[in-house]
Design a protein around this motif. Structure first.
Motif, PDB file in Angstrom:
ATOM      1  N   LEU A 132      -8.397 -11.821 -15.910  1.00 28.10           N
ATOM      2  CA  LEU A 132      -7.875 -13.104 -16.376  1.00 28.10           C
ATOM      3  C   LEU A 132      -6.648 -13.539 -15.583  1.00 28.10           C
ATOM      4  N   ALA A 133      -5.748 -12.606 -15.300  1.00 25.86           N
ATOM      5  CA  ALA A 133      -4.541 -12.966 -14.553  1.00 25.86           C
ATOM      6  C   ALA A 133      -4.897 -13.500 -13.170  1.00 25.86           C
ATOM      7  N   ASN A 134      -5.796 -12.830 -12.481  1.00 24.74           N
ATOM      8  CA  ASN A 134      -6.188 -13.299 -11.152  1.00 24.74           C
ATOM      9  C   ASN A 134      -6.946 -14.627 -11.223  1.00 24.74           C
ATOM     10  N   LYS A 135      -7.734 -14.805 -12.273  1.00 27.48           N
ATOM     11  CA  LYS A 135      -8.423 -16.095 -12.435  1.00 27.48           C
ATOM     12  C   LYS A 135      -7.410 -17.236 -12.528  1.00 27.48           C
ATOM     13  N   LEU A 136      -6.347 -17.005 -13.288  1.00 28.45           N
ATOM     14  CA  LEU A 136      -5.330 -18.040 -13.442  1.00 28.45           C
ATOM     15  C   LEU A 136      -4.543 -18.260 -12.156  1.00 28.45           C
ATOM     16  N   ALA A 137      -4.391 -17.198 -11.363  1.00 30.84           N
ATOM     17  CA  ALA A 137      -3.589 -17.291 -10.139  1.00 30.84           C
ATOM     18  C   ALA A 137      -4.372 -17.807  -8.936  1.00 30.84           C
ATOM     19  N   MET A 138      -5.688 -17.674  -8.962  1.00 31.37           N
ATOM     20  CA  MET A 138      -6.501 -18.027  -7.790  1.00 31.37           C
ATOM     21  C   MET A 138      -6.286 -19.438  -7.252  1.00 31.37           C
ATOM     22  N   PRO A 139      -6.163 -20.458  -8.101  1.00 30.61           N
ATOM     23  CA  PRO A 139      -5.959 -21.809  -7.551  1.00 30.61           C
ATOM     24  C   PRO A 139      -4.707 -21.946  -6.703  1.00 30.61           C
ATOM     25  N   PHE A 140      -3.728 -21.047  -6.913  1.00 32.68           N
ATOM     26  CA  PHE A 140      -2.458 -21.142  -6.196  1.00 32.68           C
ATOM     27  C   PHE A 140      -2.401 -20.211  -4.981  1.00 32.68           C
ATOM     28  N   ALA A 141      -3.454 -19.437  -4.759  1.00 31.94           N
ATOM     29  CA  ALA A 141      -3.479 -18.462  -3.661  1.00 31.94           C
ATOM     30  C   ALA A 141      -4.094 -19.074  -2.405  1.00 31.94           C
ATOM     31  N   ASN A 142      -3.654 -18.589  -1.260  1.00 31.23           N
ATOM     32  CA  ASN A 142      -4.226 -19.013   0.018  1.00 31.23           C
ATOM     33  C   ASN A 142      -5.405 -18.145   0.431  1.00 31.23           C
ATOM     34  N   GLN A 143      -5.412 -16.907  -0.054  1.00 30.52           N
ATOM     35  CA  GLN A 143      -6.469 -15.966   0.335  1.00 30.52           C
ATOM     36  C   GLN A 143      -6.729 -15.012  -0.819  1.00 30.52           C
ATOM     37  N   ILE A 144      -8.014 -14.679  -1.026  1.00 27.69           N
ATOM     38  CA  ILE A 144      -8.415 -13.726  -2.057  1.00 27.69           C
ATOM     39  C   ILE A 144      -9.211 -12.618  -1.383  1.00 27.69           C
ATOM     40  N   PHE A 145      -8.750 -11.393  -1.536  1.00 26.66           N
ATOM     41  CA  PHE A 145      -9.449 -10.235  -0.994  1.00 26.66           C
ATOM     42  C   PHE A 145     -10.199  -9.531  -2.124  1.00 26.66           C
ATOM     43  N   THR A 146     -11.434  -9.098  -1.853  1.00 27.47           N
ATOM     44  CA  THR A 146     -12.214  -8.420  -2.884  1.00 27.47           C
ATOM     45  C   THR A 146     -12.630  -7.021  -2.427  1.00 27.47           C
ATOM     46  N   THR A 147     -12.749  -6.117  -3.403  1.00 28.69           N
ATOM     47  CA  THR A 147     -13.164  -4.752  -3.133  1.00 28.69           C
ATOM     48  C   THR A 147     -14.680  -4.618  -3.168  1.00 28.69           C
ATOM     49  N   PHE A 148     -15.317  -5.318  -4.099  1.00 32.64           N
ATOM     50  CA  PHE A 148     -16.780  -5.315  -4.219  1.00 32.64           C
ATOM     51  C   PHE A 148     -17.347  -6.581  -3.578  1.00 32.64           C
ATOM     52  N   PRO A 149     -18.442  -6.476  -2.818  1.00 32.67           N
ATOM     53  CA  PRO A 149     -19.048  -7.689  -2.261  1.00 32.67           C
ATOM     54  C   PRO A 149     -19.564  -8.633  -3.347  1.00 32.67           C
ATOM     55  N   GLU A 150     -19.964  -8.068  -4.511  1.00 30.43           N
ATOM     56  CA  GLU A 150     -20.481  -8.904  -5.595  1.00 30.43           C
ATOM     57  C   GLU A 150     -19.435  -9.887  -6.115  1.00 30.43           C
ATOM     58  N   THR A 151     -18.160  -9.553  -5.931  1.00 36.11           N
ATOM     59  CA  THR A 151     -17.080 -10.381  -6.467  1.00 36.11           C
ATOM     60  C   THR A 151     -17.038 -11.750  -5.812  1.00 36.11           C
ATOM     61  N   LEU A 152     -17.557 -11.854  -4.598  1.00 31.86           N
ATOM     62  CA  LEU A 152     -17.508 -13.130  -3.870  1.00 31.86           C
ATOM     63  C   LEU A 152     -18.250 -14.239  -4.601  1.00 31.86           C
ATOM     64  N   SER A 153     -19.174 -13.881  -5.495  1.00 33.50           N
ATOM     65  CA  SER A 153     -19.897 -14.908  -6.248  1.00 33.50           C
ATOM     66  C   SER A 153     -19.043 -15.469  -7.390  1.00 33.50           C
ATOM     67  N   TYR A 154     -17.881 -14.856  -7.646  1.00 37.43           N
ATOM     68  CA  TYR A 154     -16.995 -15.311  -8.719  1.00 37.43           C
ATOM     69  C   TYR A 154     -15.713 -15.961  -8.196  1.00 37.43           C
ATOM     70  N   THR A 155     -15.549 -16.016  -6.890  1.00 38.95           N
ATOM     71  CA  THR A 155     -14.307 -16.533  -6.312  1.00 38.95           C
ATOM     72  C   THR A 155     -14.595 -17.699  -5.370  1.00 38.95           C
ATOM     73  N   PRO A 156     -13.602 -18.551  -5.092  1.00 40.41           N
ATOM     74  CA  PRO A 156     -13.810 -19.683  -4.168  1.00 40.41           C
ATOM     75  C   PRO A 156     -14.214 -19.185  -2.776  1.00 40.41           C
ATOM     76  N   LYS A 157     -15.384 -19.588  -2.315  1.00 39.72           N
ATOM     77  CA  LYS A 157     -15.924 -19.060  -1.046  1.00 39.72           C
ATOM     78  C   LYS A 157     -15.033 -19.367   0.140  1.00 39.72           C
ATOM     79  N   GLU A 158     -14.393 -20.529   0.123  1.00 39.84           N
ATOM     80  CA  GLU A 158     -13.643 -20.966   1.301  1.00 39.84           C
ATOM     81  C   GLU A 158     -12.383 -20.140   1.562  1.00 39.84           C
TER      82      GLU A 158
END
Length: 356
Positions: A132-158
């Protein structure tokens, strides 16, 4: 010439700090100015100040983001707003070139402050689905790094990149004989380590202790039971208990043959990197958002672990699954040997530098 500067943030549990702990030495070694923003009373304060006494630690106000009904849900938004002001003052003082966030509730006001101060920020998400914390913070982030490849389907692709696990380099420097000596154990019987997470796991602790004599017939045991969960009166040959360890951990892991653990992403990827067969008992959906269940099932599907649901933990099931773990351990190690490793610390450092 001004030194490059970075601020790390994240907290609430050891899992929200361990990646920061892994990355910070690389920036310190490269001559960067490093600082940390954390909560006032969270475990991150103890971990950072003990391991990096020369790194400035800035405690800020933060509210816990609850998914359940509580009167504190009314007051905590005001704590978050105060935390934004606290974080802004730190950022204006430090003037960092970049912020790296591991998540946890303390990171939300930092993310908002980063946006206001126009400071580039990277977020690291360890679990299959974002917290939840990362979900709230994502709009303000420039880059999101993921550990699991499956996570990319839940985060902004760009602005999302799969990087794999970030493993602390010191974990690979453990000495098995030193680990056995530290715990007062020997090399004549396999060592089982139980880790319930930084806060401990009451049900796991009880299940292990309730059949300690039976287990000691087959294993020596290193029990990391969590803060406040020690039983000093329980003294047995071949059994050593600790609330929490830091410097000893690489040596204990080197000496360990089998692991019982929760399924926090950072921990299970560390076990994978060290090729430790694991019995995972993820937090139930009643006690969490279900992220550990997804993590554990992902590892079980790949043949790296056996999963025992918390609701099914009894003396009998725990012992039976441990027997299965022992019998399947060689096959698990072989599959772990073919796993794809994540980025090195230096590669992650370069990825973060690209945001400047």
């Amino acid at each position: 010439m001004k030194k490059q500067s970075i601020v790390f943030t994240g907290g609430g549990s050891a899992g929200h700090v361990s990646v920061n702990v892994a990355l910070m030495p690389a920036f310190i070694k490269a001559g960067w100015e490093v600082a940390y923003i954390g909560s006032k009373n969270g475990i991150e304060r103890e971990m950072i100040t003990e391991q990096f006494p020369n790194v400035p630690y800035y405690p800020i106000s933060s509210g816990k983001l609850r998914r359940y009904a509580s009167w504190q849900n009314v007051t905590d938004p005001f704590r978050v707003l105060k935390g934004v002001g606290d974080a802004l003052r730190v950022l204006r003082k430090r003037k960092p070139d970049v912020i790296f966030s591991k998540g946890g509730f303390v990171s939300v006001p930092v993310a908002l402050a980063a946006k206001v101060s126009k400071t580039p920020m990277a977020i690291h998400e360890s679990d299959v689905t974002p917290g939840l914390a990362n979900k709230l913070a994502m709009p303000f982030a420039n880059q999101i790094f993921t550990t699991f490849p499956e996570t990319l389907s839940y985060t902004p692709k760009e602005k999302s990149t799969f990087v794999g696990a970030v493993i602390r380099e010191e974990l690979f420097k453990g000495d098995a004989s030193h680990g056995r000596a530290l715990a007062g154990l020997h090399n004549g019987k396999p060592i089982l380590m139980m880790m319930g997470g930084s806060l401990g796991a009451k049900k796991l602790n009880e299940a292990l202790r309730s059949q300690i004599d039976r287990l000691l017939e087959h294993f020596q045991i290193i029990h990391l039971c969590g803060k406040g969960n020690m039983h000093p009166e329980l003294v047995k040959d071949g059994y050593k208990q600790y609330e929490f360890v830091t410097e000893e951990l690489p040596h204990f892991l080197a000496a360990t043959d089998f692991v019982i653990s929760r399924a926090g992403s950072n921990s299970i990827f560390e076990f994978l990197a060290l090729k430790k067969p694991m019995l995972l008992i993820p937090l139930s959906k009643q006690a969490s958002r279900g992220d550990q269940i997804l993590n554990a099932n992902s590892f079980a599907k790949l043949g790296y672990a056996i999963v025992l649901e918390e609701e099914n933990v009894t003396e009998a099931t725990l012992f039976n699954e441990l027997q299965a773990l022992v019998s399947q351990s060689n096959e698990m190690k072989e599959k772990m040997g073919h796993s794809t490793s994540g980025m090195t610390i230096e590669q992650m450092k370069k990825k973060i530098e690209e945001l400047i």
